[in-house]
Design an enzyme around this catalytic site. Structure first.
Site, short mmCIF file in Angstrom:
data_model
loop_
_atom_site.label_atom_id
_atom_site.label_comp_id
_atom_site.label_asym_id
_atom_site.label_seq_id
_atom_site.Cartn_x
_atom_site.Cartn_y
_atom_site.Cartn_z
CB CYS A 242 -0.92 -0.01 1.21
SG CYS A 242 -1.86 -1.55 1.40
CB ALA A 244 -0.09 6.12 -2.62
N PRO A 245 2.15 7.78 -0.86
CG PRO A 245 2.91 9.90 -0.20
CD PRO A 245 2.29 8.64 0.34
N GLY A 246 4.64 7.10 -1.82
CA GLY A 246 5.93 6.59 -2.28
C GLY A 246 7.11 6.94 -1.39
N GLY A 247 6.88 7.50 -0.23
CA GLY A 247 8.00 7.83 0.66
C GLY A 247 8.78 6.60 1.07
CG ASP A 266 -2.39 3.30 -3.47
OD1 ASP A 266 -1.96 3.37 -2.30
OD2 ASP A 266 -3.52 3.74 -3.79
CG ASP A 293 -8.11 -4.32 -3.57
OD1 ASP A 293 -7.37 -4.53 -2.58
OD2 ASP A 293 -9.35 -4.34 -3.49
CG ASP A 323 2.62 2.28 6.07
OD1 ASP A 323 2.68 2.21 7.31
OD2 ASP A 323 2.36 3.34 5.46
CB CYS A 373 0.18 6.52 10.82
SG CYS A 373 -1.15 6.71 9.62
#
Length: 469
Positions: A242, A244-247, A266, A293, A323, A373
């Protein structure tokens, strides 16, 4: 000491969280008063920004020392000569830490007001300027060049274009309007670009708009820890489920020296586009991003040999990062959490579906890191207890580096198991402001310790897959 009110929840969510943080295991271990104090402290911390801005250096293109020098010069320029240190982390050697100055309690409020949406407001508290799409309302006669006081409509009740607002609003600081009221609310359609340049924010953090874009990635400290714990090696095949945004995706590729393969997925096409843009900006070539998905990422049938993307055959990956989508209650600052209890409790089943696919996609001997998070037990420690019971092939594994606290009691895990988990709990330190004088009097070790604790709420578990059963 709180500057903002504690985070507000819908009544059912507040009841739910109160039970979580007053569970029997916790109260037996801490006592009712200490458990309650920790919970109230957490609520206060969540409405305030973390004590440090964390940036990850793209070590694929530049050294930490070089970027540190450039960043220090940029901050001095933004802060008009104020000497705010840029710190290197002893255990996370690809990040830089910038102390956040504030809250500044002596700022004068101006008659002209600008109201921004809650998300825009939170960005301002972490160093951003105000862009036009974030502006909800302004005083009647605001002109370009006017000094204005900026407030956040934390409950989302201000009507767009209103000339005044008497609802709940939180002062964010003062700025200079780049546009007049009529230009901001132009009938020819929504404008883009800078709306208010913040010159006296309540919390002073550097703006990173177009600052060293190829060399830096703004990332919360625990989010950087996750990639180090997965510890990808050059030549391996890694899955970021999962992404995004790619950090984390770009961090994994950097840690592998851009050698091997990082598959990023994503389910939203625009977010996949963002991953690809970030990979290109940071000049990382081993990343392949797909719109998929994650619950459908496994194939039971034989694939064509040339097929690069999902679905994948079982046991295709050396390491997997999950994540997971979560209730996001650890994000800071957040003064009003809008989700309903139904929404909050909807994440656990989705996380389990994704986790089940991840276990099947992982090679024997492979590493699976699960992170969120958020602060709930149901999405964190309860998921670990469920995973260990459901998948005998999984073993909890020690984490390196271990910077956060141990797991929270309440899910029936043993003390030894809790010590293998990593929960970043902002309430672990006293909520305190930082001014330039106290900053200069502080030891670097103490500042690093504060940065490790006064960050977003986050959770990490690391598993090893022992066999293919």
């Amino acid at each position: 000491m709180s500057f903002f009110p504690k985070i507000a929840f819908q009544y059912e969510v507040e009841e739910y969280l109160t039970k979580v943080f007053r569970n029997n295991e916790l109260i037996t271990a801490l006592g009712a008063r200490e458990a309650e104090n920790k919970y109230q402290s957490l609520l206060s911390h969540l409405s305030h920004p973390p004590a440090f801005t964390t940036v990850r250096v793209n070590t694929h293109l530049a050294s930490v020392k070089h970027v540190k020098k450039l960043l220090f010069e940029e901050i001095q320029k933004q802060f008009k000569g104020l000497r705010v240190p840029v710190l290197e982390h002893p255990k996370l050697q690809d990040i830089l830490l910038i102390p956040v100055i504030g809250p500044r309690r002596d700022l004068k409020k101006h008659a002209s007001e600008v109201i921004v949406g809650a998300q825009c407001g939170y960005a301002v508290l972490r160093g951003a300027h105000v862009y036009v799409p974030g502006i909800v309302s302004t005083s009647r006669f605001v002109k370009a060049g006017d000094m204005v006081s900026v407030y956040s409509d934390i409950e989302g009740k201000c009507k767009r274009g209103a000339k005044e607002f008497d609802g709940v609003k939180v002062f964010l600081g003062n700025g200079i309007s780049e546009l007049s009221r009529s230009e901001i609310f132009s009938s020819s359609g929504p404008l883009k670009g800078l709306g208010i340049r913040m010159v006296e924010p309540v919390y002073l953090s550097p703006s990173f708009d177009n600052v060293l874009p190829s060399n830096l990635f703004l990332q919360n400290l625990p989010s950087v820890v996750v990639s180090h714990i997965l510890d990808p090696q050059p030549g391996e095949k890694i899955l970021d489920m999962c992404a995004a945004p790619g950090g984390k995706t770009t961090h994994l590729a950097t840690l592998m020296h851009d050698q091997g393969e990082v598959i990023a997925m994503d389910k939203t096409a625009n977010k996949v586009k963002k991953i690809k843009q970030n990979a290109e900006l940071l000049q990382l070539n081993c990343i392949k991003a797909f719109c998929c998905d994650g619950t459908k990422a496994i194939s039971v049938e034989k694939r064509e040999t040339k097929q690069e993307g999902p679905p994948f055959l079982p046991e295709s990956f050396d390491r997997i990062l999950l994540d997971a989508p979560c209730s996001g209650m650890g994000q800071r600052p957040n003064m009003a959490y809008a989700s309903t209890l139904k929404e909050v409790t909807s994440y656990q089943p989705l996380q389990r579906k994704l986790f089940t696919v991840a276990v099947r996609l992982l090679k024997p001997g492979g590493v699976l890191v699960y992170s969120t998070c958020t602060i709930t037990l149901s999405e964190n420690e309860e998921q670990v207890a469920w995973a260990l019971k459901t998948f005998p092939c999984l073993q909890l594994h020690p984490q390196e580096p271990h910077i956060g606290g141990e797991g929270m009691k309440g899910a029936g895990l043993s003390l030894d198991q809790l010590k293998l988990l990593q929960r970043f709990d902002p309430s672990a330190v006293t909520l305190q402001g930082m001014d330039i004088n106290s900053l200069q009097d502080s030891r670097e070790d103490d500042l690093i310790s504060l940065a490790n604790k006064d960050c977003i709420g986050f959770f990490i578990a690391k598993f090893i897959k022992s066999n293919s059963k």
